[in-house]
Design an enzyme around this catalytic site. Structure first.
Site, PDB file in Angstrom:
ATOM      1  N   ASN A   1       0.855  -1.183   0.000  1.00 42.62           N
ATOM      2  CA  ASN A   1       0.000   0.000   0.000  1.00 42.62           C
ATOM      3  C   ASN A   1       0.898   1.243   0.000  1.00 42.62           C
ATOM      4  OD1 ASN A   1      -1.399   2.264   1.098  1.00 42.62           O
ATOM      5  ND2 ASN A   1      -3.070   0.921   1.695  1.00 42.62           N
TER       6      ASN A   1
ATOM      7  N   HIS B   1       1.030   6.233   1.707  1.00 43.77           N
ATOM      8  CA  HIS B   1       1.818   7.198   2.474  1.00 43.77           C
ATOM      9  C   HIS B   1       2.983   7.787   1.698  1.00 43.77           C
ATOM     10  CE1 HIS B   1      -0.955   6.808   5.585  1.00 43.77           C
ATOM     11  NE2 HIS B   1      -0.697   5.535   5.800  1.00 43.77           N
TER      12      HIS B   1
ATOM     13  N   ARG C   1       3.278  18.832   0.715  1.00 42.48           N
ATOM     14  CA  ARG C   1       3.710  20.067   0.029  1.00 42.48           C
ATOM     15  C   ARG C   1       2.883  20.342  -1.224  1.00 42.48           C
ATOM     16  NH1 ARG C   1       9.015  21.757   1.811  1.00 42.48           N
ATOM     17  NH2 ARG C   1       8.739  21.604   4.042  1.00 42.48           N
TER      18      ARG C   1
ATOM     19  N   HIS D   1      -5.664   3.646  -1.633  1.00 40.93           N
ATOM     20  CA  HIS D   1      -6.986   3.991  -1.114  1.00 40.93           C
ATOM     21  C   HIS D   1      -7.333   5.389  -1.626  1.00 40.93           C
ATOM     22  CE1 HIS D   1      -9.683   4.301   2.771  1.00 40.93           C
ATOM     23  NE2 HIS D   1     -10.326   4.650   1.667  1.00 40.93           N
TER      24      HIS D   1
ATOM     25  N   ARG E   1      -9.441   8.048  -1.090  1.00 41.86           N
ATOM     26  CA  ARG E   1     -10.387   8.484  -0.056  1.00 41.86           C
ATOM     27  C   ARG E   1     -11.245   9.617  -0.598  1.00 41.86           C
ATOM     28  NH1 ARG E   1      -8.802   6.791   5.451  1.00 41.86           N
ATOM     29  NH2 ARG E   1     -10.534   8.124   6.044  1.00 41.86           N
TER      30      ARG E   1
ATOM     31  N   ARG F   1      -6.977  12.809   0.784  1.00 41.78           N
ATOM     32  CA  ARG F   1      -5.872  13.284   1.613  1.00 41.78           C
ATOM     33  C   ARG F   1      -4.511  12.759   1.151  1.00 41.78           C
ATOM     34  NH1 ARG F   1      -7.009  10.131   7.260  1.00 41.78           N
ATOM     35  NH2 ARG F   1      -9.021  11.129   7.037  1.00 41.78           N
ATOM     36  N   HIS F   2      -4.509  11.644   0.420  1.00 41.08           N
ATOM     37  CA  HIS F   2      -3.209  11.166  -0.093  1.00 41.08           C
ATOM     38  C   HIS F   2      -3.312  10.818  -1.590  1.00 41.08           C
ATOM     39  CE1 HIS F   2      -5.096   7.482   1.351  1.00 41.08           C
ATOM     40  NE2 HIS F   2      -4.693   7.622   2.602  1.00 41.08           N
TER      41      HIS F   2
ATOM     42  N   GLU G   1      -8.632   0.306  -2.563  1.00 41.65           N
ATOM     43  CA  GLU G   1      -9.464   0.379  -1.357  1.00 41.65           C
ATOM     44  C   GLU G   1     -10.380   1.580  -1.515  1.00 41.65           C
ATOM     45  OE1 GLU G   1      -6.845   0.912   1.914  1.00 41.65           O
ATOM     46  OE2 GLU G   1      -5.891  -1.010   1.643  1.00 41.65           O
TER      47      GLU G   1
ATOM     48  N   THR H   1      -8.067   3.818   8.499  1.00 42.79           N
ATOM     49  CA  THR H   1      -9.283   3.003   8.573  1.00 42.79           C
ATOM     50  C   THR H   1      -9.366   2.382   9.973  1.00 42.79           C
ATOM     51  OG1 THR H   1      -8.859   2.500   6.258  1.00 42.79           O
ATOM     52  CG2 THR H   1     -10.580   1.221   7.354  1.00 42.79           C
TER      53      THR H   1
ATOM     54  N   GLU I   1     -10.816  -9.450   3.436  1.00 40.05           N
ATOM     55  CA  GLU I   1      -9.538  -9.062   4.036  1.00 40.05           C
ATOM     56  C   GLU I   1      -9.803  -8.884   5.516  1.00 40.05           C
ATOM     57  OE1 GLU I   1      -7.067  -6.161   2.042  1.00 40.05           O
ATOM     58  OE2 GLU I   1      -6.255  -5.462   3.957  1.00 40.05           O
TER      59      GLU I   1
ATOM     60  N   HIS J   1      -3.516  -4.450   7.721  1.00 39.95           N
ATOM     61  CA  HIS J   1      -3.605  -3.290   8.601  1.00 39.95           C
ATOM     62  C   HIS J   1      -2.700  -3.455   9.819  1.00 39.95           C
ATOM     63  CE1 HIS J   1      -5.067   0.411  10.290  1.00 39.95           C
ATOM     64  NE2 HIS J   1      -5.719   0.601   9.160  1.00 39.95           N
ATOM     65  N   GLY J   2      -1.772  -2.509   9.928  1.00 40.91           N
ATOM     66  CA  GLY J   2      -0.893  -2.487  11.103  1.00 40.91           C
ATOM     67  C   GLY J   2       0.167  -3.577  11.112  1.00 40.91           C
TER      68      GLY J   2
ATOM     69  N   GLY K   1       1.244  -1.246   4.296  1.00 39.33           N
ATOM     70  CA  GLY K   1       1.573   0.098   3.830  1.00 39.33           C
ATOM     71  C   GLY K   1       2.492   0.860   4.752  1.00 39.33           C
ATOM     72  N   HIS K   2       1.961   1.298   5.868  1.00 39.92           N
ATOM     73  CA  HIS K   2       2.673   2.248   6.724  1.00 39.92           C
ATOM     74  C   HIS K   2       4.053   1.753   7.134  1.00 39.92           C
ATOM     75  CE1 HIS K   2       3.547   4.594  10.383  1.00 39.92           C
ATOM     76  NE2 HIS K   2       2.987   5.572   9.685  1.00 39.92           N
TER      77      HIS K   2
HETATM   78  N1  PXP Z   1      -5.734  -3.033   4.238  1.00 39.38           N
HETATM   79  C1  PXP Z   1      -6.727  -2.115   4.318  1.00 39.38           C
HETATM   80  C2  PXP Z   1      -8.107  -2.523   3.946  1.00 39.38           C
HETATM   81  C3  PXP Z   1      -6.449  -0.794   4.726  1.00 39.38           C
HETATM   82  O1  PXP Z   1      -7.447   0.102   4.817  1.00 39.38           O
HETATM   83  C4  PXP Z   1      -5.108  -0.436   4.999  1.00 39.38           C
HETATM   84  C5  PXP Z   1      -4.778   0.988   5.351  1.00 39.38           C
HETATM   85  O2  PXP Z   1      -5.047   1.798   4.259  1.00 39.38           O
HETATM   86  C6  PXP Z   1      -4.113  -1.425   4.881  1.00 39.38           C
HETATM   87  C7  PXP Z   1      -4.456  -2.726   4.519  1.00 39.38           C
HETATM   88  C8  PXP Z   1      -2.690  -1.126   5.142  1.00 39.38           C
HETATM   89  O3  PXP Z   1      -2.529  -0.802   6.505  1.00 39.38           O
HETATM   90  P1  PXP Z   1      -1.138  -0.280   7.038  1.00 39.38           P
HETATM   91  O4  PXP Z   1      -0.857   1.007   6.346  1.00 39.38           O
HETATM   92  O5  PXP Z   1      -1.366  -0.143   8.510  1.00 39.38           O
HETATM   93  O6  PXP Z   1      -0.119  -1.335   6.700  1.00 39.38           O
END
Ligand code: PXP
Length: 240
Positions: free
Chosen positions: A7, A10, A18, A43, A45, A49-50, A70, A101, A151, A190-191, A212-213
């Site tokens: 993902n 970010h 900027r 994603h 949104r 925002r990104h 997403e 999310t 997911e 996620h996370g 992603g993050h």
């Molecule tokens: N999966 C879904 C459905 C998400 O909404 C996100 C965050 O956008 C991720 C995976 C990735 O999460 P993270 O950035 O915490 O790795």
């Protein structure tokens, strides 16, 4: 081997800080692709925002690997997604105030509407994933809505206290088995980080993780290519 969706939201967050052109999201996606990622995830949104509409349009034309979009199941974004035709859309709940999310999608509460949305995407040749909490009733509702994938939201596991981790993992194992029995393909995300990934990657039947993050954060120190390769190596090791 469990597949990796990277993902890159970010990378766009940094660019939007900027409102300029750097870092280039398309170049980042290509680096992930060349590093071996199986899929790119973004994603779009409602508050933009990104990721921006132009990112989606360019990625859908230039990627060789799968694109997973997403999105909230709202008319504006559905129209854009039907035009872009990514490989998959992952339906997520969206709240303008949230930092990221938060919970999973309540499929149980909107089964009829989501069935219609799934039908529209299937009509355009786009597969549909439901981002849900690891709850059996949400799995059942996703199957009833004819989704292709679920997911499972790994946020509660990723944020769990030490004494809650096993319970959160077991919830995912049960939901995953239930999903596979119902004919759904099971993904997770996620996370997730290089530290908490191995336990998730070991869940039987897991098809793909979306991360992603932690990859973009790690890229600041070791570069994006290495950050992607590091996660791929973990997934490979876990599938031995
Ligand atoms: N999966 C879904 C459905 C998400 O909404 C996100 C965050 O956008 C991720 C995976 C990735 O999460 P993270 O950035 O915490 O790795």
């Amino acid at each position: 081997m469990v597949e990796l969706g990277v993902n890159i939201d970010h990378v766009a967050t940094l660019r939007e800080a900027r409102k300029g052109t750097e870092p280039d999201v398309i170049a980042a996606a290509k680096i992930c692709e060349l590093a071996g990622a199986h899929q790119l995830t973004i994603h779009l949104r409602q508050d933009r925002r990104h990721i921006q509409d132009r990112d989606l349009a360019l990625l859908s034309k230039t990627l060789h690997v799968r694109l997973n979009l997403e999105m909230a199941a709202v008319d504006e974004i559905i129209t854009i997604a039907l035009r872009a035709k990514p490989h998959t859309v992952c339906l997520v709940p969206e709240n303008r105030q949230e930092v990221t999310t938060e919970g999973g999608l309540n499929v149980v509460g909107q089964k009829r509407r989501l069935s219609d949305v799934v039908k529209r995407f299937h009509g355009a040749g786009v597969k549909v994933s439901m981002f849900i909490d690891p709850e059996l009733k949400q799995v059942d509702a996703s199957a009833a809505a004819k989704a292709d994938y679920v997911e499972l939201h790994t946020g509660p596991y990723a944020n769990a206290r030490q004494d809650q981790i096993v319970g959160e993992l077991n919830r995912m194992v049960d939901a995953a088995a239930h999903a596979i029995n119902a004919g759904l393909v099971f993904n997770a995300g996620h996370g997730l980080t290089r530290h908490n990934l191995p336990a998730v990657a070991a869940i039987p039947g897991l098809n793909e993780v979306n991360i992603g993050h932690s990859i973009v954060s790690r890229a600041v120190f070791i570069g994006l290519e290495n950050a992607v390769k590091e996660i791929l190596a973990i997934l490979k090791e876990c599938s031995k």
